[in-house]
Each structure stands twice: as structure tokens, then as C-alpha cells.
Design a protein around this motif. Structure first.
Motif, mmCIF file in Angstrom:
data_model
loop_
_atom_site.group_PDB
_atom_site.id
_atom_site.type_symbol
_atom_site.label_atom_id
_atom_site.label_comp_id
_atom_site.label_asym_id
_atom_site.label_seq_id
_atom_site.Cartn_x
_atom_site.Cartn_y
_atom_site.Cartn_z
ATOM 1 N N ASP A 258 -51.245 -47.570 19.600
ATOM 2 C CA ASP A 258 -52.052 -48.028 18.401
ATOM 3 C C ASP A 258 -53.067 -47.306 18.413
ATOM 4 O OD1 ASP A 258 -50.131 -50.065 17.021
ATOM 5 O OD2 ASP A 258 -50.389 -50.852 19.055
ATOM 6 N N HIS A 259 -53.763 -46.451 17.210
ATOM 7 C CA HIS A 259 -54.886 -45.427 16.940
ATOM 8 C C HIS A 259 -55.454 -46.031 15.641
ATOM 9 C CE1 HIS A 259 -56.915 -41.529 17.934
ATOM 10 N NE2 HIS A 259 -57.695 -42.648 18.128
ATOM 11 N N ASN A 260 -56.691 -46.347 15.524
ATOM 12 C CA ASN A 260 -57.472 -46.767 14.517
ATOM 13 C C ASN A 260 -58.791 -45.752 14.568
ATOM 14 O OD1 ASN A 260 -59.078 -47.655 12.207
ATOM 15 N ND2 ASN A 260 -58.052 -49.499 12.465
ATOM 16 N N TYR A 261 -59.001 -44.878 13.643
ATOM 17 C CA TYR A 261 -59.946 -43.897 13.886
ATOM 18 C C TYR A 261 -60.515 -43.620 12.378
ATOM 19 C CZ TYR A 261 -56.236 -40.311 13.151
ATOM 20 O OH TYR A 261 -55.428 -39.606 12.529
ATOM 21 N N GLY A 262 -61.814 -42.842 12.474
ATOM 22 C CA GLY A 262 -62.281 -42.434 11.180
ATOM 23 C C GLY A 262 -62.187 -41.051 10.988
ATOM 24 N N VAL A 263 -62.297 -40.592 9.762
ATOM 25 C CA VAL A 263 -62.372 -39.021 9.413
ATOM 26 C C VAL A 263 -63.498 -38.726 8.940
ATOM 27 C CG1 VAL A 263 -61.131 -37.240 8.070
ATOM 28 C CG2 VAL A 263 -59.715 -39.076 9.230
ATOM 29 N N PRO A 264 -64.631 -37.847 9.553
ATOM 30 C CA PRO A 264 -65.720 -37.737 8.918
ATOM 31 C C PRO A 264 -65.833 -36.643 7.854
ATOM 32 C CG PRO A 264 -65.429 -36.503 11.301
ATOM 33 C CD PRO A 264 -64.192 -37.422 10.991
ATOM 34 N N GLU A 267 -65.076 -36.898 1.726
ATOM 35 C CA GLU A 267 -64.262 -37.869 1.011
ATOM 36 C C GLU A 267 -64.076 -39.065 1.866
ATOM 37 O OE1 GLU A 267 -61.653 -39.292 -2.199
ATOM 38 O OE2 GLU A 267 -62.642 -37.437 -2.062
ATOM 39 N N GLY A 268 -64.250 -39.004 3.013
ATOM 40 C CA GLY A 268 -64.247 -40.116 4.125
ATOM 41 C C GLY A 268 -62.756 -40.708 4.053
ATOM 42 N N ALA A 269 -62.458 -41.153 5.217
ATOM 43 C CA ALA A 269 -61.116 -41.761 5.417
ATOM 44 C C ALA A 269 -61.024 -42.325 6.730
ATOM 45 C CB ALA A 269 -60.084 -41.012 5.308
ATOM 46 N N ARG A 270 -60.016 -43.736 6.777
ATOM 47 C CA ARG A 270 -59.707 -44.261 8.057
ATOM 48 C C ARG A 270 -58.320 -44.090 8.323
ATOM 49 N NH1 ARG A 270 -57.992 -49.272 9.516
ATOM 50 N NH2 ARG A 270 -58.276 -50.073 7.337
ATOM 51 N N ILE A 271 -57.737 -44.009 9.236
ATOM 52 C CA ILE A 271 -56.404 -43.834 9.482
ATOM 53 C C ILE A 271 -55.865 -44.674 10.657
ATOM 54 C CG2 ILE A 271 -54.654 -42.321 10.573
ATOM 55 C CD1 ILE A 271 -55.841 -40.019 9.071
ATOM 56 N N ASP A 272 -55.093 -45.654 10.213
ATOM 57 C CA ASP A 272 -54.567 -46.589 11.087
ATOM 58 C C ASP A 272 -53.165 -46.182 11.530
ATOM 59 O OD1 ASP A 272 -53.973 -48.953 12.637
ATOM 60 O OD2 ASP A 272 -54.301 -50.357 10.960
ATOM 61 N N HIS A 304 -45.690 -44.682 12.259
ATOM 62 C CA HIS A 304 -46.248 -45.128 10.902
ATOM 63 C C HIS A 304 -47.779 -44.851 10.863
ATOM 64 C CE1 HIS A 304 -42.718 -47.235 9.328
ATOM 65 N NE2 HIS A 304 -42.605 -47.538 10.680
ATOM 66 N N HIS A 305 -48.281 -44.376 9.927
ATOM 67 C CA HIS A 305 -49.524 -44.399 9.797
ATOM 68 C C HIS A 305 -50.086 -44.355 8.300
ATOM 69 C CE1 HIS A 305 -50.527 -39.787 9.163
ATOM 70 N NE2 HIS A 305 -51.413 -40.376 8.438
ATOM 71 N N THR A 306 -51.381 -45.244 7.962
ATOM 72 C CA THR A 306 -51.678 -45.428 6.674
ATOM 73 C C THR A 306 -53.086 -44.746 6.555
ATOM 74 O OG1 THR A 306 -50.536 -47.302 6.403
ATOM 75 C CG2 THR A 306 -52.250 -47.061 4.818
ATOM 76 N N ASP A 312 -61.637 -49.046 2.022
ATOM 77 C CA ASP A 312 -60.717 -49.767 2.759
ATOM 78 C C ASP A 312 -59.457 -50.072 2.028
ATOM 79 O OD1 ASP A 312 -60.537 -50.115 5.726
ATOM 80 O OD2 ASP A 312 -60.491 -51.902 5.606
ATOM 81 N N VAL A 313 -59.270 -49.058 0.923
ATOM 82 C CA VAL A 313 -58.122 -49.366 0.123
ATOM 83 C C VAL A 313 -57.252 -48.506 0.522
ATOM 84 C CG1 VAL A 313 -57.158 -48.752 -2.284
ATOM 85 C CG2 VAL A 313 -59.470 -49.938 -2.027
ATOM 86 N N PRO A 314 -55.948 -48.721 0.858
ATOM 87 C CA PRO A 314 -54.910 -47.559 1.188
ATOM 88 C C PRO A 314 -54.358 -46.604 0.301
ATOM 89 C CG PRO A 314 -53.696 -49.722 0.609
ATOM 90 C CD PRO A 314 -55.279 -50.014 0.364
ATOM 91 N N GLU A 315 -54.329 -45.374 0.763
ATOM 92 C CA GLU A 315 -54.114 -44.085 -0.276
ATOM 93 C C GLU A 315 -52.858 -43.775 -0.042
ATOM 94 O OE1 GLU A 315 -58.565 -42.443 -1.206
ATOM 95 O OE2 GLU A 315 -57.703 -41.906 0.669
ATOM 96 N N VAL A 316 -52.368 -43.400 1.306
ATOM 97 C CA VAL A 316 -51.014 -42.770 1.640
ATOM 98 C C VAL A 316 -50.396 -43.379 2.718
ATOM 99 C CG1 VAL A 316 -49.796 -40.567 2.076
ATOM 100 C CG2 VAL A 316 -52.155 -40.586 0.909
ATOM 101 N N ASN A 317 -49.212 -43.629 2.605
ATOM 102 C CA ASN A 317 -48.411 -43.877 3.816
ATOM 103 C C ASN A 317 -47.514 -43.281 4.455
ATOM 104 O OD1 ASN A 317 -49.501 -46.771 3.536
ATOM 105 N ND2 ASN A 317 -48.136 -47.060 1.687
#
Length: 663
Positions: A258-264, A267-272, A304-306, A312-317
Motif C-alpha cells: 500500500d502506497h499513498n503519496y503526493g504528486v508535486p 495541478e496537484g494530486a494524491r495517489i492511493d 488498483h490505484h486512485t 481529495d476528490v477522486p479523478e481517475v481509477n
């Protein structure tokens, strides 16, 4: 700048001083050899013909561990990293990355989606690895078209192959100041009667990391102090067991990551991300007359990743389910020839769907499958060793409501190694390898927020064809060792993503904030050179290593390939006395101004690291206390192979403290 030049000059002069002194000593002394598991004959790393190899293991691997696989390998000869923040950093070999570099775990594919985009992390934690193998060059004969540029094999020995007489293992704790990181890892092996057992686990948490200046170079209005959205948190665990006898072994393992990380990015994003993996391994020695062994491996992964926006609104699965099998049969020596042949199959189902059903699908649900036959043979003719291999593969892409594509691929390689003097070798390899377009290159059709692109695939893409010539010269014994490689790789119908200059919004309407990226083809040439020299004493004292690598990739029409690595020079100095170890490394990368369309130049940088360690014995345990300072000069470092180089520099000066114990 004068201080940095002085450091470089001192380090270089020191290296060649120690190297010259070594020639006067007994050069017949050889260091222990490390076996490369991702080769047909399990040879040591200096005996490779099919591809040059490097293996990280033991103390060297622990000293180079980073937060990701790319970070761990970024200073190896010919290897750079995509550096998409701390969470996602994939290896790039000789200027080739993505689907051209195959990342494996214990000889089977990682089966994540890191090949699709630079913001996707590799689903393997290097902290629990026992060995990491790097094979540079076209390794397609054994592992498929996904390895046309090279491969990385992470060995964690999750399925035991030997019975330990007593429980053994390693535990490590680390803390880093730049990102307030805290990490722990454990790996242990034991046996009960004929059953071998393995357990490993790791956990790490890191905050946004410190940067030496502004996030956007020359823009004081951009973020400073810490890079926003550069955090990373991950944890994983694996368990394996096997029945081991004189005839071989049969085992299985299960693992989760399991990996939760930010994309700097702007646009900004977080991937879970989460992945479950199941593997089996059967080895039978001397199964029947004329054959040394048969080995059968199965690997199934559910990934899987989102991707979330800053609210914190999901954009792509993204999802990927994959089953890979390998059947290998190694025959006994026949008229001087030894070799292996086998079958490899892969079946997968990949999809990347917008969380909002009204937005276009990034990648439609697509089933892919491939079957391959391969064979490799080798024979020694006195000081000359010849190697030849052949691979035939068929691949099919079957998307929902889209045109399916099928590809017939063939590859071959002919290599030689001439030991013209004891310890000295001259090698040459001619290879031909083909790669089928990946699913995303064929069928992408939507927004990818993390990279700020609107990707448009091309279902008419043809297969890539690579013709590679490589020459190498090496000295592999004695206190001083060195090697040099030159390569010329000509690729027909090279597939790449070109920024068109147009912009779209999430729904595909013109004029938004997402840059249109079109997948196109053109002929390309990648050429380069690498050199390394090292001095390793037999006991205490100073050791040294110096290296340099350069590569140049151009499309037809003289346009440079995107995201090409800068020319680098490096030096490592280490000193050992009793229980103490100390060392420093300096890497200088030149300015990269050979650019593709819409790229910007990357300034030169010099990175200096230092380390200190003390090892003590306590009962039956060996305890090592260590400290290192990374980016000692607090340099503003931007990597030319990163899409985020203009807005996300690497971390500034960081002190890392830790303790490691082996039992």
C-alpha cells in the motif's frame, strides 16, 4: 563554485592515486562473486555476454537505499531516474524508460502501471530486497518486449530455496531530517524440518520535503521551504514458505503493498495505491536424462490505484489484473554447449476510468495477452565464449468497443567475450529486438491530471524494432578493476508522446489547462558510452570508485528524444578501519540543453553526500549505527529526466540517522 570545483578535483586526484598504488600490489586477488539470478546460467556479474550487469547487494545496497527504486539506483552506471516527486521514481536506463524498461520481482513482472506514466510508483519496496540486479541493454530474449531497453530485477527471496540451520534476518530503523521521514523494515528466514519460512515487512512515513530555494527556479513567488504535496507513506508485508528437498523445492508466497503519496505538480494530486500479489515457484533438479533442471513460476497480481485532486476528490481509477507464467528447461552440456529454453505467457486486464462518468475514459478496459518461446545457448572455445539466443512472441490487445491489434515479434542476439589476458575481457553483442505498442500508447483518450496532460493514443501504431551494437572492455580481477562500454541503438518506429501545443479541459473541450500529448512514431538513434574504475583493498583502508556516463537520443530530423539524461561524472571514496566506516561521494551532472519540443534546459549541478557507520557485536547479533548527509552543499538539483524538473527540485540537505541489526 570554487569550493565545489576543489572538492571534485581532490576526489578525482585521490582516486587515481589509490588506483595507481593498487597496480603495484597483487592483482590476482579476487573479490567474492555475486550471482545474477536474471540470467540464463546464473553467472556472476562480470561474465555476462547477453547484457552487461550490475548487482547491488549486502552493505552496498543498504548504503544506497532510497525512498523508491529509482532513487536507490540513480547513481549506478548508465541509470537515471524519472524523479516524479518522492513517491514515484522509476529507473531510466541509457535514456530509455517507461514500457521499454521491465521491472521484475524474483524474475516475474511487477505488474503495476508504472510504465504508463511517470507519476505512477513501482509497486516494489527496495527496503526489504536482498539483491537488485540491473541488466543494461536489450534483454528481450528472456523477458519479453517490455525489456527492450533493459531490466531491473528485485530479489527478496520471498519463496525460500534453502533451509536455514537457525533463524536469520535483519531489522533496520531510519530517520531523515529533510522530510521528517521515519521508516522500519524487517526480513527473516527460518525452517521447520523440510519447510523453509520467510517473512518481511516495511513501513515508512515522510512529510513534504525541504528544498533549498523556490520550487520554480527564479520565481520567488512560488513555494519555498518545503515542496508542497511531496509526502509519501507506504507499508507492505510478505510471507512465503516452501518444501525443500535434494530434488529441488516447491513454494508459494503472498504479499500486499500500500502506497499513498503526493504528486508535486501545478495541478496537484494524491495517489492511493494498493496491490496484492501471489507467487508460486517449482524447481526440479535433474528431472530426466540430459537435463539439469526444470523451473515453473506463476505470478498473479491484483493492482488498483486512485488519483485524487487537492480537494481529495477522486479523478481517475486505475486497475490492472495480471497472470504471468514462466517455464524454463535447462539442459546439460552437449558437445560443449549449455543452454536453456522455455515458454513465457502473460494475461492481463487494464483500465483507467474517470471517476466522473461524464468525462472521457483515460484508458479503456483492455485485455492483453502474450505467448513467447525463447532459447539461449553458450559455448566456450578456449578464451573465447560465444552466446546466441532467439525469441518468438505474439501479443494481442483487445479493448472494449475499440479495434483490437495483434503483433508478431521476434528477437535475437549474438554475443562474444574474449579473455585475451587473465582477468581482461573484450565483449561484443549484436542484437535485434521488437516491442509491441503498450495499451496506453494505442488507446489513451482522456485527461491525466497528475501529469497535466490530455493523452491521445494512436491505434494504428506499428511495433518498434531495435538494432543494437555494443562493445565492452573490462578488467575483472585484482585490486583495481575497470570497465568501459559503448553502444549504438537504432530504433525503427520509436513511439513517443509529443506535446502538440494545444490544451484541453477534463471533458476534452479546447482551451483548458491540460496539455495535449499525442503518441506518434519516428525513427530514432540512441548512442552513448560508460566507464568505471574502482580500487578495493583486501582489508582495511581506502577504496575508491570513479565513473562517467553519457547518452544521446535523437529522432529522425535531428530532434532530441524527450527527457534525456545529462552527462555525468562521479567519484566515491570510502575508508574502513576496524569497526568504523566512512565515505563521501560526488556526482556532477552537466547542463542538459539537447531538448525535445516544448522542453526547457536543465542547469548543471553537483551533489555531495557523506556517510559514517560503526558496527559492534552484541551476543550473536551484529549492530550497525549509521549516519549520512545527503546533498551536503544544499544544491538546487533538478533532474533532466523528470517532467517536474522546472517545479519540483530534489530535497535539500538532509541528515539520515539509523540502526541496523543482523542476526
Amino acid at each position: 563554485m570554487h569550493v565545489r570545483r576543489t572538492l571534485m578535483a581532490t576526489a578525482i586526484i585521490s582516486t587515481f592515486t589509490y588506483s595507481s598504488a593498487a597496480y603495484a600490489q597483487d592483482a590476482a586477488q579476487s573479490l567474492p562473486e555475486i550471482v545474477v539470478t536474471a540470467t540464463p546460467f546464473g553467472a556472476n556479474e562480470n561474465a555476462q555476454i547477453l547484457t552487461p550487469a550490475k548487482v547491488l547487494a549486502g552493505e552496498e545496497l543498504r548504503n544506497k537505499l532510497g525512498s523508491s527504486l529509482g532513487d536507490t539506483l540513480s547513481n549506478e552506471l548508465g541509470v537515471s531516474t524519472s524523479s516524479f516527486g518522492a513517491g514515484a521514481s522509476r529507473p531510466i536506463i541509457r535514456g530509455l524508460g517507461g514500457p521499454r524498461i521491465r521491472v521484475m520481482q524474483n524474475g516475474l513482472g511487477a505488474a503495476d502501471v508504472s510504465t504508463i506514466s511517470e507519476d505512477h510508483a513501482v509497486s516494489i519496496a527496495p527496503s526489504t530486497s536482498r539483491q537488485i540486479e540491473i541488466l543494461r541493454g536489450p534483454a528481450a530474449l528472456l523477458y519479453g518486449s517490455g525489456a527492450i531497453g533493459g531490466l531491473i530485477n528485485v530479489v527478496n527471496e520471498r519463496i525460500p530455496t534453502r533451509l536455514e540451520p537457525r533463524p536469520t534476518g535483519e531489522v533496520e530503523l531510519r530517520y531523515g531530517t529533510a522530510d521528517k521521514s521515519k521508516s522500519a523494515s524487517v526480513s527473516a528466514d527460518a525452517s521447520i524440518s523440510k519447510i523453509g519460512l520467510h517473512l518481511d515487512s516495511e513501513i515508512s512515513h515522510a512529510s513534504d520535503y525541504e528544498i533549498p530555494g523556490s520550487a520554480v527556479k527564479g520565481d520567488p513567488q512560488s513555494a519555498s521551504g518545503r515542496l508542497p504535496n511531496s509526502f509519501t507513506r507506504q507499508h507492505g508485508a510478505g510471507f512465503g514458505l516452501s518444501y525443500i528437498e535434494d530434488w529441488g523445492h516447491f513454494g508459494a508466497s503472498v504479499a500486499s503493498f500500500d502506497h499513498n503519496y503526493g504528486v508535486p505538480s501545478d495541478e496537484g494530486a494524491r495517489i492511493d495505491l494498493d496491490q496484492n500479489r501471489y507467487d508460486t515457484d517449482l524447481l526440479v533438479k535433474r528431472p530426466f536424462e540430459g537435463f539439469e533442471s526444470v523451473r515453473i513460476k506463476f505470478g498473479y497480481t491484483d493492482y488498483h490505484h486512485t488519483e485524487y485532486d487537492l480537494e481529495d476528490v477522486p479523478e481517475v481509477n486505475f486497475s490492472n489484473r495480471s497472470l504471468e507464467t514462466r517455464w524454463e528447461l535447462t539442459h546439460q552440456e552437449l558437445n560443449g554447449w549449455r543452454g536453456m529454453f522455455g515458454i513465457q505467457t502473460e494475461h492481463g486486464r487494464l483500465a483507467a476510468k474517470a471517476a466522473d462518468p461524464s468525462e472521457p475514459t483515460t484508458v479503456p478496459e483492455t485485455q492483453s495477452q502474450s505467448q513467447a518461446l525463447f532459447a539461449v545457448e553458450e559455448k566456450a572455445f578456449g578464451p573465447l565464449t560465444l552466446n546466441a539466443g532467439l525469441r518468438f512472441e505474439s501479443a494481442k490487445r483487445e479493448p472494449v468497443a475499440r479495434r483490437e491489434r495483434s503483433f508478431d515479434l521476434s528477437s535475437y542476439s549474438i554475443g562474444s567475450m574474449w579473455d585475451f589476458l587473465p582477468g581482461y575481457g573484450f565483449g561484443s553483442t549484436i542484437s535485434f529486438a521488437q516491442r509491441a505498442p503498450s495499451i496506453e500508447e494505442l488507446y489513451s483518450s482522456g485527461a491525466h491530471h497528475a501529469t497535466e496532460t490530455f493523452d491521445v493514443g494512436n491505434p494504428d501504431l506499428e511495433k518498434e524494432t531495435s538494432r543494437n551494437l555494443e562493445l565492452s572492455l573490462q578488467k575483472t580481477t585484482g585490486l583495481v578493476r575497470w570497465k568501459a562500454n559503448v553502444f549504438h541503438n537504432r530504433v525503427k518506429d520509436f513511439i513517443f508522446g509529443r506535446l502538440s501545443g494545444n490544451t484541453f479541459d477534463e471533458e476534452g473541450n479546447p482551451g483548458g489547462e491540460l496539455n495535449e500529448r499525442l503518441f506518434e512514431q519516428a525513427d530514432a538513434v540512441i548512442r552513448g558510452a560508460e566507464a568505471e574504475i574502482s580500487y578495493q583493498p583486501r582489508s582495511d583502508g581506502m577504496s575508491a570508485r570513479a565513473f562517467a556516463d553519457t547518452s544521446r537520443g535523437k529522432l529522425s530530423g535531428q530532434e532530441s528524444l524527450p527527457l534525456q539524461p545529462a552527462t555525468r561524472f562521479g567519484i566515491d571514496l570510502d575508508y574502513k578501519h576496524g569497526q568504523w566506516r566512512a565515505g563521501t561521494s560526488v556526482v556532477h551532472a552537466k547542463r542538459q540543453d539537447r531538448l525535445a519540443l516544448f522542453e526547457t534546459a536543465t542547469p548543471a549541478y553537483t551533489r555531495v553526500d557523506a556517510k559514517l557507520a560503526y558496527t559492534q557485536r552484541y551476543a550473536n547479533q551484529r549492530i550497525t549505527w549509521f549516519a549520512s548527509i545527503r546533498n551536503l552543499l544544499d544544491e538546487d538539483i533538478r533532474i533532466s529526466t523528470s517532467l517536474l524538473k522546472d517545479q519540483a527540485p530534489l530535497a535539500g540537505r538532509s541528515l539520515v540517522l539509523g540502526v541496523r541489526t543482523a542476526f
